[in-house]
Structures are given as C-alpha cells and as structure tokens.
Scaffold this motif. Structure first.
Motif, mmCIF file in Angstrom:
data_model
loop_
_atom_site.group_PDB
_atom_site.id
_atom_site.type_symbol
_atom_site.label_atom_id
_atom_site.label_comp_id
_atom_site.label_asym_id
_atom_site.label_seq_id
_atom_site.Cartn_x
_atom_site.Cartn_y
_atom_site.Cartn_z
ATOM 1 N N MET A 1 0.832 -1.190 0.000
ATOM 2 C CA MET A 1 0.000 0.000 0.000
ATOM 3 C C MET A 1 0.875 1.251 0.000
ATOM 4 O O MET A 1 1.848 1.333 0.754
ATOM 5 N N LYS A 2 0.503 2.217 -0.792
ATOM 6 C CA LYS A 2 1.270 3.461 -0.873
ATOM 7 C C LYS A 2 0.789 4.453 0.188
ATOM 8 O O LYS A 2 -0.392 4.468 0.567
ATOM 9 N N ILE A 3 1.706 5.293 0.624
ATOM 10 C CA ILE A 3 1.365 6.292 1.640
ATOM 11 C C ILE A 3 0.248 7.207 1.155
ATOM 12 O O ILE A 3 -0.626 7.610 1.925
ATOM 13 N N LYS A 4 0.232 7.507 -0.140
ATOM 14 C CA LYS A 4 -0.791 8.417 -0.659
ATOM 15 C C LYS A 4 -2.201 7.847 -0.507
ATOM 16 O O LYS A 4 -3.177 8.615 -0.435
ATOM 17 N N GLU A 5 -2.350 6.534 -0.430
ATOM 18 C CA GLU A 5 -3.664 5.928 -0.207
ATOM 19 C C GLU A 5 -4.161 6.230 1.197
ATOM 20 O O GLU A 5 -5.353 6.467 1.413
ATOM 21 N N ILE A 6 -3.250 6.216 2.155
ATOM 22 C CA ILE A 6 -3.621 6.547 3.537
ATOM 23 C C ILE A 6 -3.945 8.034 3.645
ATOM 24 O O ILE A 6 -4.900 8.430 4.307
ATOM 25 N N SER A 8 -5.193 9.874 1.337
ATOM 26 C CA SER A 8 -6.519 10.064 0.743
ATOM 27 C C SER A 8 -7.615 9.736 1.743
ATOM 28 O O SER A 8 -8.635 10.440 1.828
ATOM 29 N N ALA A 9 -7.430 8.670 2.526
ATOM 30 C CA ALA A 9 -8.417 8.295 3.532
ATOM 31 C C ALA A 9 -8.537 9.375 4.606
ATOM 32 O O ALA A 9 -9.647 9.735 5.033
ATOM 33 N N LEU A 10 -7.404 9.921 5.036
ATOM 34 C CA LEU A 10 -7.412 10.989 6.033
ATOM 35 C C LEU A 10 -8.116 12.234 5.501
ATOM 36 O O LEU A 10 -8.887 12.891 6.214
ATOM 37 N N GLU A 11 -7.870 12.546 4.229
ATOM 38 C CA GLU A 11 -8.436 13.782 3.665
ATOM 39 C C GLU A 11 -9.884 13.623 3.238
ATOM 40 O O GLU A 11 -10.577 14.623 3.055
ATOM 41 N N ARG A 12 -10.353 12.401 3.075
ATOM 42 C CA ARG A 12 -11.793 12.206 2.892
ATOM 43 C C ARG A 12 -12.527 12.547 4.186
ATOM 44 O O ARG A 12 -13.626 13.094 4.165
ATOM 45 N N PHE A 13 -11.908 12.220 5.310
ATOM 46 C CA PHE A 13 -12.506 12.519 6.615
ATOM 47 C C PHE A 13 -12.355 13.996 6.970
ATOM 48 O O PHE A 13 -13.293 14.624 7.461
ATOM 49 N N ALA A 14 -11.160 14.533 6.726
ATOM 50 C CA ALA A 14 -10.860 15.926 7.086
ATOM 51 C C ALA A 14 -10.255 16.633 5.875
ATOM 52 O O ALA A 14 -9.035 16.769 5.766
ATOM 53 N N PRO A 15 -11.094 17.087 4.933
ATOM 54 C CA PRO A 15 -10.590 17.719 3.708
ATOM 55 C C PRO A 15 -9.706 18.932 4.007
ATOM 56 O O PRO A 15 -10.028 19.749 4.874
ATOM 57 N N ASP A 344 -10.266 1.475 9.881
ATOM 58 C CA ASP A 344 -11.493 1.193 9.115
ATOM 59 C C ASP A 344 -11.198 1.024 7.630
ATOM 60 O O ASP A 344 -11.809 0.191 6.951
ATOM 61 N N ALA A 345 -10.267 1.840 7.115
ATOM 62 C CA ALA A 345 -9.962 1.802 5.680
ATOM 63 C C ALA A 345 -8.993 0.679 5.326
ATOM 64 O O ALA A 345 -9.100 0.075 4.241
ATOM 65 N N PHE A 346 -8.054 0.393 6.231
ATOM 66 C CA PHE A 346 -7.000 -0.592 5.948
ATOM 67 C C PHE A 346 -6.820 -1.493 7.174
ATOM 68 O O PHE A 346 -5.905 -1.279 7.983
ATOM 69 N N PRO A 347 -7.694 -2.486 7.350
ATOM 70 C CA PRO A 347 -7.740 -3.274 8.588
ATOM 71 C C PRO A 347 -6.432 -3.967 8.960
ATOM 72 O O PRO A 347 -6.192 -4.214 10.144
ATOM 73 N N TYR A 348 -5.594 -4.285 7.985
ATOM 74 C CA TYR A 348 -4.395 -5.062 8.282
ATOM 75 C C TYR A 348 -3.114 -4.244 8.225
ATOM 76 O O TYR A 348 -2.019 -4.799 8.330
#
Length: 364
Positions: A1-6, A8-15, A344-348
């Motif tokens: 998994m790339k850091i940018k995917e994480i 994106s998850a953070l910025e969906r919650f807190a744009p 929640d986005a990346f359980p493992y």
C-alpha cells in the motif's frame, strides 16, 4: 500500500480546504508514492517520536500539529524543527499533519472530546461561513434521476442531518444545434424544444471541481447548461467548537473532577464556582478561548478549552463556568481519530499510537 492511499483516507474525513487560513496542514515532508511500512500517530512531531518510528521500521508519521508553519531559507539543525526535518529526510520518513481541517470536520477533534465527556445532541458552535454554493442544471426528464444520483454521490445535497436534498422543477428548454455539433436530441439547424428538469442542489465550495466533473460525465447533452451561485448560508456541518448536553445535570465540582480525570489534567484552571448546575457544555480543543462569547450566547453552563488568557477570566463568573485543561490534554485523543480512520480503511495495516508524551508543559 502506498502512503498516498492513507493520505486520501485521512483527507476524505478531514478535507484540507477546511483548514483555517493561517494553517499548514497536509504533507509536510516526503514522497507519498512510497510503499508504507507502518504509521506512527502523534499529537506533535519531535525527535523522540521520529526515533520511535525508526525503531519500529515505520516510514510514515501522522501528527495533529504541523511540524512546519513557516518557510525556511536554510536547514542546518538550529532548532528541533530543523533537526526533525533532517532526521525525517535522512530516514525516508513522510510526515503528515491534519490540524484545523480536523478541528473543523464533523467527527473531528471537538466531537472526540464531546464523546469522551458523554455529550448528546452535539452540534457545531461556530459554523463555517461562505463555504457553500448552489448548483443549478437542466436535464432531460428521462435522465434526471441519473444526474441527481451522480451529484449526490459526488458530495451534493447535504443540509444538516439530511442528505440527497434537491429541488426539481419541470419546464421546457430550447436550443438550436449548429454545424459540427452532435446533439443528443433535435436536428442540426432546427430550433428544438425539450421537456427538461431543473435540478437545484447545494455543495461545499471545495467540492466544485469534483461535482462539475461528475455532472459532465453523466449529463446526456454535448454542452450541459449549469450555474453555480455563492451562498451566504452558514455550513452547520463544519466549523469551530461544539456544544451539547449531558444526560443528567452535575454540580460544578462533580463535573470539573470528572473532566480532570477524563483528560488526565494535572492542573485544571477555572473561574469562581457559584453553585450552578452543569447540563449544557460548550468546548473547543486547543486554543479555543475566541469561542467563549458564542458559548455564552448559546446558553452553555460551562466552556472547556485548552488555553484561556488571564484577562479572559474577568467578568464572566455569573455568565459561565470556564475550564482550562491544557492544550495537549484537550487534543490528546486526536490520535484515536487517526487510528479509527486508518483501521477502518486498511484493517491489516500496521499502525501504532506513539508512546512519547510530547506535552512541552510540565507541572510541579
């Protein structure tokens, strides 16, 4: 998994567009195309936190407070910020901060504080202003539902606790297609009348590009007609501070003792106790004293924040109970928000909350 995917998850919650003008939230250091080896969650980035990340083999540190607020003409290790920058770069560590965008987000810092206290009916204390626009578009009746659905999925139609909000009006549109066009209906060179639906809906201004792209992708016309209008409505779903109610009233002393324990406060400062009952609670993590007048106007019995200036205490004994619990103490549970978003986005994915207490203030 790339850091940018994480990210994106953070910025969906807190744009990021929800951050205040003075802020510098977002990626602070590093390349987000890198594969993530693990994430360490903290309130502040310090050398000790970076050492902990290195010892864990993690290349991603997520903080609430930005490490970098100002521009640098040189990086020589003169202070802890420059030393952290050097250490992060040397060890290929990406540093990310979600600051006032997380303060202003639904479910963010202040909502976490309210959850810890046990507040109900929690709502924003100071709603965002000039943050909403209205989209109006015109669609053939047969495609109206498809367009509405695409707009809602792109972020339109949220008003308070309602979603999928729109206004729809039947009417007729006219147009004449010119040479070189490919009209969805009608003939080139002939005036055409089409039964259409006027769709109106609301959206946050920062989602404008995304929404227009979604509209263009599903609208059947070659040249869709749409208008965007600025609104002066307050955006009650985002903003500073929150206010809510306790399940049952508490005495001032009972309430303050519980707050002291819940937030592990070594020195809780407050104004005079006058025997009021505490039921309505307003709060703001960090330096939130600027919201004190709003807390009073909204009928709060107590206002809790991380920092209050000396002179702000004067003249409010009969207005409201003031409780100053410390900046770090008020925001310490922000790390739990990060943990929940990522888990929640990346359980493992391997994540840990730092064991380093980064509070620079100590008490005798």
């Amino acid at each position: 998994m790339k850091i940018k995917e994480i990210v994106s998850a953070l910025e969906r919650f807190a744009p990021l567009p929800l951050q205040d003008g003075f802020d510098n939230a977002g990626v602070q250091i590093g390349l987000t195309d890198a594969e993530a080896t693990g994430a360490l969650l903290c309130l502040d980035v310090t050398e000790a936190v970076l050492d902990e990340a290195i010892s864990l083999g993690y290349n991603f540190v997520i903080a609430h407070h930005p490490l970098i607020f100002k521009g640098y003409k040189s990086i020589t290790g003169r202070d802890y910020v420059e030393r952290c920058i050097l250490k992060a770069i040397k060890n290929d560590i990406v540093i990310y901060a979600a600051h006032t965008n997380l303060d202003n987000s639904p479910g963010g810092v202040n909502f976490k504080m309210a959850e810890k206290i046990g507040l109900k009916n929690v709502r924003i204390l100071e709603a965002k202003e000039n943050a909403l626009i209205k989209l109006v578009t015109f669609v053939p009746e047969a495609q109206a539902e498809t367009v509405r659905k695409a707009l809602f999925e792109a972020g339109c139609g949220h008003i308070g606790n309602y979603d999928s909000c729109s206004y729809n009006l039947e009417g007729e549109g006219t147009f004449r297609a010119q040479e070189g066009t490919h009209p969805y209906c009608g003939e080139i060179g002939k005036l055409h009348t089409e039964k259409e639906m006027r769709i109106e809906t609301i959206l946050p201004v920062y989602k404008k590009t995304e929404v227009v792209k979604a509209l263009m992708a599903v609208h059947p016309y070659e040249e869709p007609a749409f208008d965007l209008y600025p609104l002066q409505n307050s955006w009650t779903q985002a903003g500073a501070g929150v206010i809510g109610e306790l399940e049952a009233s508490e005495t001032e002393l009972e309430f303050l003792k519980r707050i002291k324990k819940t937030f592990e406060v070594e020195c809780l400062r407050h104004n005079k106790l006058i025997g009021r009952e505490i039921r309505t609670v307003a709060l703001c993590g960090g330096a939130g004293a600027f919201l004190m007048p709003l807390a009073i106007r909204n009928g709060a019995d107590v206002f809790i924040t991380g920092e209050i200036k000396y002179h702000d205490y004067f003249g409010h004994d009969s207005d409201i109970l003031l409780a100053e619990i410390g900046h770090y103490e008020s925001e310490q549970y922000t790390k739990e928000i990060f943990y929940t978003i990522i888990r929640d986005a990346f359980p493992y994915f391997d994540i840990q909350i730092t064991k380093v207490n980064t509070n620079p203030i100590k008490y005798l």
